[in-house]
Design a protein around this motif. Structure first.
Motif: not given
Length: 419
Positions: A329, A357, A359-360, A363, A365, A367-369, A379-380, A402
């Protein structure tokens, strides 16, 4: 992955460097284009009982570095990793980190130390002003405590308070259903163990107020023999046990506790159990240990996460660990921030990282931020479930929310005087 001699450096010098623990990772093309490379230093633990922390962190980094370099690098500069062994010693981690910047010319640090070394590397980053991404330390204070804040340091790892909010809520529901009131704790005696256990107990009692802690054990980090700890817990006769032991310490503890049938005498909640580094090493994995997800390719249950886990296993012949995704990450964020800044300059990347933010596969959803206010990852995917002795090891994971994490984390920060 290729070990590469620098142009103009003799074989004797290269061997001397390798003997000193320095290893660079780059492609032959990168070596020829040395002037365009950007060196990224990485102190981590590559020897001793928890060497898997370092090797799986390095693997996670290299898996992503190859993609970034194939796509053109950081603003056109190929990345050359310089990775060194800190031997799990905070003072050595600080020395190595400083040397990577001042002697090796590294412009960015990936701090892949456990919390015991991360705070030492943090002070080096504070002194030198170099961009530093903490990838393994989950001690909440590293980013939550305003006294630790520096504009050039970010955390791409989990945070203990997040795990504790979700874990405390999960455990309280089970405690109420099974009437578990008398608890013991057993966690490593350093910042991560003390802080995370305290946070877990806080939220367990918040959601199950009649909880009583009747025994606490604090084994030393990397302690080889847990006999005294195990017998102390058995003599206290708790109904439930919490532990945040990790890596080789956790697997040794479980193997030794199995001799005394500890796991059949109480409910066990071990936040770091659901990680392949523990799941695949324990000789006889007990059924029904409650654990937070660390890295399993089935959670989050998405094609992207499964594909990433399979790609890692295909390359390294083993599954990734919690540290693998946290380090991967860091590189994903670094690459996207460099694109946003159109620069490989550390200060410009740091500015682009705040609030970024991406795409991951890891995440909740997709995504992670990188939260701007405290420069830590949110957001993980985070959840808890129970283990079985074979794959998928944790067949059902109860996801954390979250929105609740953010609300309770804000209360926790206020109670600690952090806001």
């Amino acid at each position: 992955m290729t070990r590469t001699r620098k142009p103009g450096v003799s074989r004797r010098t290269t061997l001397a460097m390798m003997g000193a623990g320095a290893v660079t990772f780059a492609t032959p093309w990168v070596a020829r284009a040395q002037a365009k490379t950007i060196k990224v230093g990485m102190p981590t633990i590559l020897s001793g009982r928890v060497a898997q922390l370092g090797t799986s962190s390095r693997n996670g980094v290299m898996l992503e570095i190859e993609k970034v370099n194939a796509a053109g690098g950081l603003a056109g500069r190929q990345i050359e990793m310089v990775i060194r062994d800190s031997k799990g010693q905070p003072q050595e981690a600080a020395r190595v980190a400083r040397e990577l910047v001042n002697t090796d010319g590294c412009e960015i640090l990936i701090d892949a130390e456990a919390s015991s070394g991360a705070f030492a590397v943090h002070e080096v980053a504070r002194d030198l002003g170099v961009l530093c991404l903490h990838t393994n330390s989950e001690t909440s204070a590293l980013t939550a405590d305003p006294k630790q804040h520096i504009p050039n340091a970010f955390r791409t790892a989990r945070q203990g308070v997040h795990d504790s909010i979700v874990g405390g809520s999960y455990a309280a529901a089970i405690a109420k259903a099974k009437g578990l009131k008398r608890w013991a704790t057993c966690s490593p005696d350093y910042a991560y163990g003390r802080d995370t256990t305290g946070e877990y107990v806080t939220y367990l009692k918040r959601f199950a107020p009649d909880t009583e802690i009747i025994s606490e054990s604090w084994p030393k980090l990397f302690q080889p023999d847990y006999t005294e700890v195990v017998t102390k817990i058995l003599q206290a006769k708790p109904q439930a046990l919490y532990s945040c032991l990790w890596g080789g310490d956790l697997t040794s503890y479980i193997d030794q506790a199995n001799i005394y049938a500890l796991f059949s005498q109480m409910e066990v909640f071990a936040v770091n159990m659901a990680d392949y580094t523990a799941l695949t090493v324990v000789k006889n994995l007990p059924k029904g240990i409650h654990s937070g997800n660390r890295y399993i390719k089935t959670y989050p249950a998405t094609p992207e996460n499964a594909a990433w886990g399979d790609a890692y296993k295909a390359k390294y012949n083993e599954y990734p660990t919690n540290w693998s995704w946290e380090n991967a990450t860091a590189i994903m964020l670094l690459a996207e921030a460099s694109k946003k800044a159109n620069s490989a300059d550390g200060k410009k990347i740091a500015e682009a990282l705040r609030g970024l933010k991406i795409k991951s596969p890891f995440g909740a959803d997709g995504t992670v931020t990188m939260r701007a206010e405290d420069q830590t990852l949110v957001g993980y995917a985070i959840g808890w479930g129970t283990t079985i002795p074979q794959e998928p090891y944790v067949p059902q994971v109860q996801a954390g929310d979250w929105k609740t994490i953010f609300e309770l984390e804000a209360e926790w920060k206020k109670s600690k005087g952090y806001t």
